[in-house]
Write an enzyme that holds these catalytic residues in place. Structure first.
Site, mmCIF file in Angstrom:
data_model
loop_
_atom_site.group_PDB
_atom_site.id
_atom_site.type_symbol
_atom_site.label_atom_id
_atom_site.label_comp_id
_atom_site.label_asym_id
_atom_site.label_seq_id
_atom_site.Cartn_x
_atom_site.Cartn_y
_atom_site.Cartn_z
ATOM 1 N N HIS A 282 0.836 -1.206 0.000
ATOM 2 C CA HIS A 282 0.000 0.000 0.000
ATOM 3 C C HIS A 282 0.867 1.251 0.000
ATOM 4 O O HIS A 282 0.739 2.118 0.852
ATOM 5 C CB HIS A 282 -0.940 -0.001 1.211
ATOM 6 C CG HIS A 282 -1.905 -1.136 1.196
ATOM 7 N ND1 HIS A 282 -2.856 -1.299 0.211
ATOM 8 C CD2 HIS A 282 -2.053 -2.192 2.017
ATOM 9 C CE1 HIS A 282 -3.558 -2.394 0.450
ATOM 10 N NE2 HIS A 282 -3.090 -2.959 1.539
ATOM 11 N N CYS A 283 1.721 1.340 -0.980
ATOM 12 C CA CYS A 283 2.667 2.445 -1.082
ATOM 13 C C CYS A 283 2.418 3.138 -2.418
ATOM 14 O O CYS A 283 1.962 2.507 -3.382
ATOM 15 C CB CYS A 283 4.101 1.881 -1.026
ATOM 16 S SG CYS A 283 5.405 3.084 -1.303
ATOM 17 N N GLY A 284 2.743 4.395 -2.500
ATOM 18 C CA GLY A 284 2.609 5.113 -3.765
ATOM 19 C C GLY A 284 3.481 4.516 -4.857
ATOM 20 O O GLY A 284 3.219 4.715 -6.044
#
Length: 192
Positions: free
Chosen positions: A73-75
């Site tokens: 869940h990271c950019g």
């Protein structure tokens, strides 16, 4: 009846360790991984969302490796797609890509099943993904301890460590360096 000296000699002969022999018939150094894999990679980890274990040296081909610290869940999570493209483009030339899932930056999936869905289903990852471990600080796994000492520890998710020259050269590329059409790919091509 045999003498105690004869029993000692027989015991010594049968209990002595056998010398390891490489594929070409030459003796291997004790403790050295069979494939010429660097010792710092000779560690086993659990695969993502699996009970299977894998030793990194079992994946090592002698060619370059790209090791990445990942989070679901990271950019930068969409980089999985380009990492897979990099893997597909160069694996036949000897590239090995390995993802180390980590929650060191608090952006991991809530469980391994969700992380596996993101990697395998959403982004089509076929390279080896490992279950979450720490990649920075004193709790970093053994592979990342070495990478961090040589090239600096990750400051965020999706740092890419390019390992070349039979494991002796380690270059770190930050989160913002894309896997394809980048300094990483250019450097990788020179090592193939």
């Amino acid at each position: 009846m045999k003498s105690p000296m004869a029993f000692a000699l027989i015991f010594t002969l049968f209990s002595a360790p056998l010398a390891a022999v490489a594929a070409d018939g030459s003796p291997e150094e004790p403790g050295a991984p069979a494939s010429g894999c660097p010792e710092y990679l000779n560690h086993s980890f659990k695969k993502l969302h699996s009970s299977d274990m894998v030793n990194i040296c079992d994946l090592y081909t002698g060619g370059p490796m790209v090791i990445i610290n990942t989070a679901s869940h990271c950019g930068f999570t969409p980089q999985f797609k380009d990492l897979e493209n990099l893997n597909q483009k160069y694996q036949e030339k000897g590239l090995t890509v390995i993802g180390f899932a980590s929650d060191d930056f608090n952006q991991a999936a809530k469980d391994e099943a969700e992380a596996a869905t993101i990697c395998y289903k959403n982004f089509g990852v076929t390279f080896t993904m490992l279950a979450p471990t720490s990649v920075k600080g004193k709790n970093a796994n053994a592979v990342f301890q070495h990478l961090n000492e040589e090239a600096g520890e990750p400051g965020w998710n999706f740092n890419k460590f390019l390992i070349t020259n039979q494991g002796t050269t380690i270059k770190k590329f930050g989160s913002r360096t894309r896997p394809m059409n980048s300094r990483l790919e250019d450097t990788l091509k020179k090592s193939l």
